[in-house]
Design a protein around this motif. Sequence first.
Motif, short mmCIF file in Angstrom:
data_model
loop_
_atom_site.label_atom_id
_atom_site.label_comp_id
_atom_site.label_asym_id
_atom_site.label_seq_id
_atom_site.Cartn_x
_atom_site.Cartn_y
_atom_site.Cartn_z
N PRO A 8 -42.25 9.53 -4.69
CA PRO A 8 -40.93 10.14 -4.82
C PRO A 8 -40.56 10.97 -3.59
CG PRO A 8 -42.52 11.29 -6.18
CD PRO A 8 -43.21 10.07 -5.67
N LEU A 9 -39.28 11.04 -3.33
CA LEU A 9 -38.79 11.96 -2.30
C LEU A 9 -39.06 13.39 -2.72
CD1 LEU A 9 -35.27 10.39 -1.53
CD2 LEU A 9 -37.45 9.94 -0.36
N ARG A 10 -39.31 14.25 -1.74
CA ARG A 10 -39.49 15.67 -2.00
C ARG A 10 -38.30 16.39 -1.36
NH1 ARG A 10 -44.07 13.94 0.33
NH2 ARG A 10 -43.87 15.39 2.10
N ILE A 11 -37.34 16.72 -2.18
CA ILE A 11 -36.02 17.12 -1.69
C ILE A 11 -35.83 18.63 -1.71
CG2 ILE A 11 -33.53 16.80 -1.99
CD1 ILE A 11 -34.22 14.22 -3.56
N GLY A 12 -35.34 19.16 -0.60
CA GLY A 12 -34.92 20.55 -0.52
C GLY A 12 -33.41 20.62 -0.46
N VAL A 71 -41.19 19.93 1.84
CA VAL A 71 -39.86 19.32 1.83
C VAL A 71 -39.82 18.22 2.89
CG1 VAL A 71 -37.41 19.69 2.32
CG2 VAL A 71 -38.70 21.38 0.99
N ASP A 72 -39.56 16.99 2.48
CA ASP A 72 -39.41 15.93 3.49
C ASP A 72 -37.98 15.42 3.60
OD1 ASP A 72 -39.35 14.43 1.15
OD2 ASP A 72 -40.85 12.98 1.79
N VAL A 73 -37.11 15.75 2.65
CA VAL A 73 -35.71 15.37 2.68
C VAL A 73 -34.86 16.61 2.45
CG1 VAL A 73 -33.87 14.08 1.52
CG2 VAL A 73 -36.10 13.01 1.87
N VAL A 74 -33.82 16.79 3.26
CA VAL A 74 -32.89 17.90 3.07
C VAL A 74 -31.54 17.33 2.63
CG1 VAL A 74 -31.55 19.70 4.24
CG2 VAL A 74 -34.00 19.45 4.70
N TYR A 75 -31.03 17.89 1.54
CA TYR A 75 -29.68 17.54 1.06
C TYR A 75 -28.75 18.68 1.44
CZ TYR A 75 -25.77 16.77 -2.13
OH TYR A 75 -24.51 16.61 -2.67
N SER A 120 -35.31 12.68 16.46
CA SER A 120 -36.25 13.05 15.40
C SER A 120 -36.97 11.84 14.81
CB SER A 120 -35.52 13.80 14.27
OG SER A 120 -34.71 12.91 13.52
N GLY A 121 -36.32 10.67 14.86
CA GLY A 121 -36.90 9.48 14.27
C GLY A 121 -36.87 9.47 12.76
N THR A 122 -36.08 10.36 12.17
CA THR A 122 -35.96 10.43 10.72
C THR A 122 -34.65 9.77 10.29
OG1 THR A 122 -35.00 12.65 10.94
CG2 THR A 122 -37.38 12.50 10.49
N VAL A 123 -34.48 9.65 8.98
CA VAL A 123 -33.30 8.98 8.43
C VAL A 123 -32.17 9.98 8.25
CG1 VAL A 123 -32.37 7.70 6.46
CG2 VAL A 123 -34.72 7.27 7.24
N PHE A 124 -31.01 9.63 8.73
CA PHE A 124 -29.80 10.43 8.51
C PHE A 124 -28.75 9.55 7.85
CE2 PHE A 124 -25.50 11.55 9.67
CZ PHE A 124 -25.45 12.88 9.27
N ALA A 296 -30.77 3.85 -2.70
CA ALA A 296 -30.70 3.19 -1.39
C ALA A 296 -31.28 4.08 -0.30
CB ALA A 296 -29.24 2.85 -1.08
N PHE A 297 -30.98 5.38 -0.37
CA PHE A 297 -31.50 6.32 0.62
C PHE A 297 -33.03 6.38 0.54
CE2 PHE A 297 -32.66 10.65 2.02
CZ PHE A 297 -32.10 10.65 3.29
N ALA A 298 -33.56 6.46 -0.67
CA ALA A 298 -35.01 6.51 -0.86
C ALA A 298 -35.68 5.24 -0.36
CB ALA A 298 -35.34 6.74 -2.33
N ALA A 299 -35.05 4.10 -0.59
CA ALA A 299 -35.62 2.84 -0.11
C ALA A 299 -35.68 2.80 1.41
CB ALA A 299 -34.79 1.67 -0.64
N ARG A 300 -34.70 3.40 2.06
CA ARG A 300 -34.72 3.50 3.52
C ARG A 300 -35.86 4.40 3.99
NH1 ARG A 300 -34.19 1.20 8.31
NH2 ARG A 300 -33.45 2.63 9.94
N VAL A 301 -35.97 5.58 3.35
CA VAL A 301 -36.99 6.55 3.76
C VAL A 301 -38.39 6.01 3.51
CG1 VAL A 301 -37.96 8.84 3.25
CG2 VAL A 301 -35.48 8.55 3.47
N ARG A 302 -38.64 5.44 2.35
CA ARG A 302 -39.99 5.04 1.95
C ARG A 302 -40.37 3.62 2.39
NH1 ARG A 302 -41.09 9.74 1.93
NH2 ARG A 302 -41.23 11.05 0.05
N ALA A 303 -39.38 2.74 2.51
CA ALA A 303 -39.72 1.34 2.80
C ALA A 303 -38.99 0.77 4.00
CB ALA A 303 -39.43 0.48 1.57
#
Length: 424
Positions: A8-12, A71-75, A120-124, A296-303
């Motif tokens: 699961p995403l860990r959302i802040g 926290v690995d995802v910020v909303y 950053s190489g992270t998903v936005f 969809a966002f989680a699928a991008r981040v995790r897969a």
Amino acid sequence: MSESGREPLRIGILGAARITERSLVAPAGATGHRLVAVAARDRSRAESFATAHGVERTLGSYAELLADPEVDVVYNPLANGLHGPWNLAALAAGKHVLSEKPSASNAEEAKEVREAAAKSGTVFMEAFHYLFHPVTRRLHELLASGELGELRHAEAMVAIPAPEATDPRWSLPLAGGALMDLGCYSVHALRMLAPWAGGAPRLLSARAGEREGAPGVDEWLDADLGFPSGATGSARCHMAYDRLEMSIRVVGSRGEATAPNFVLPQRDDRVVVRTPDGERTEHLGTRSSYTYQLEAFAARVRAGTALPLDADDAVTTMRLIDACYACAVAPCRAVARVVGCAHPPPLPQGHGRCPHRPAERLPTAAGYWYSAGFSTRSTRTRPPSSSARTPASHTAAAAYPSHVLGPVTSPRRVASTQARISSS
């Protein structure tokens, strides 16, 4: 584990905004993602929010949340003017970011966010959740299948009754206004029709009305767009309307389709199709568009699954929004919006010159030449219907020159991004 079986995403969560309950809390509960932490300027608000919505921890500041290794995802659902600065800060901290729209105050800031995301190489992703729902997907399928024929015209209207006078959506320093808060959906939805219209739309003309008591803030804005194929578009928004309306209509050479509420299809999942064979209504399901979005966002981040939205898309949307403001409202809107001016220069009443081309180049359906600017129209008056404004012969031939979709020239940040972050 999340619903998909992945970690699961860990959302802040930044702030305790009201929208978060439906845009994130409920979808996270439905899909098994964790709400790890929340921070707000008023810690007691954050604590109340955490208790009410099952957030695991409360932190003392936004900066503390960004520094939290769990926290690995910020909303980011903060006020519009704080989207860009805190998106930049979250990306610099190495977090994935799901930002409410609009994700920046203008195209220049959106470009900075794009650069930060690449570094950053992270998903936005900018949270245009409507795009993931079957209602919008079905509209696109109807165009792709050829059932409606060639796209000729599209119109989107997003309108709500007026928020309270103290609402930040009426604040110029916080990048408020009808186009920023509502019209971004209309503009984005028409942009997404590019595959069936020969390419991206260009601005033809724009008109706006200023909110009484809120200098520089648009209460309504109408924009006319042209596509390379000759198809036309009308993107309209109103933040003091007599009802909620969030409709889109696409008209082809063989038929048309309407979604009465494409922004919140969980409230109305209809797509009404009219062709020479008759009329039918399709129901596409009332599962939340926000739930589809988070999946969809989680699928991008995790897969690494591809997304239709990224930082490039956000820049393109903001360029078109900037062009609308530059044409309809004059450059001082863009300047005040960027620097957080508490007392922006007075905007011209009536019709001011569009800075990007002469007044005589702005055609209207009525057959006279229109010079765009803030209107003195009553705050309760509806914008004219698009059918009264868009003649069949009005094509992209008179489209804006390509430079209009570049950034609006304006002084950049008298108060720097870092200063705005520190004061938030």
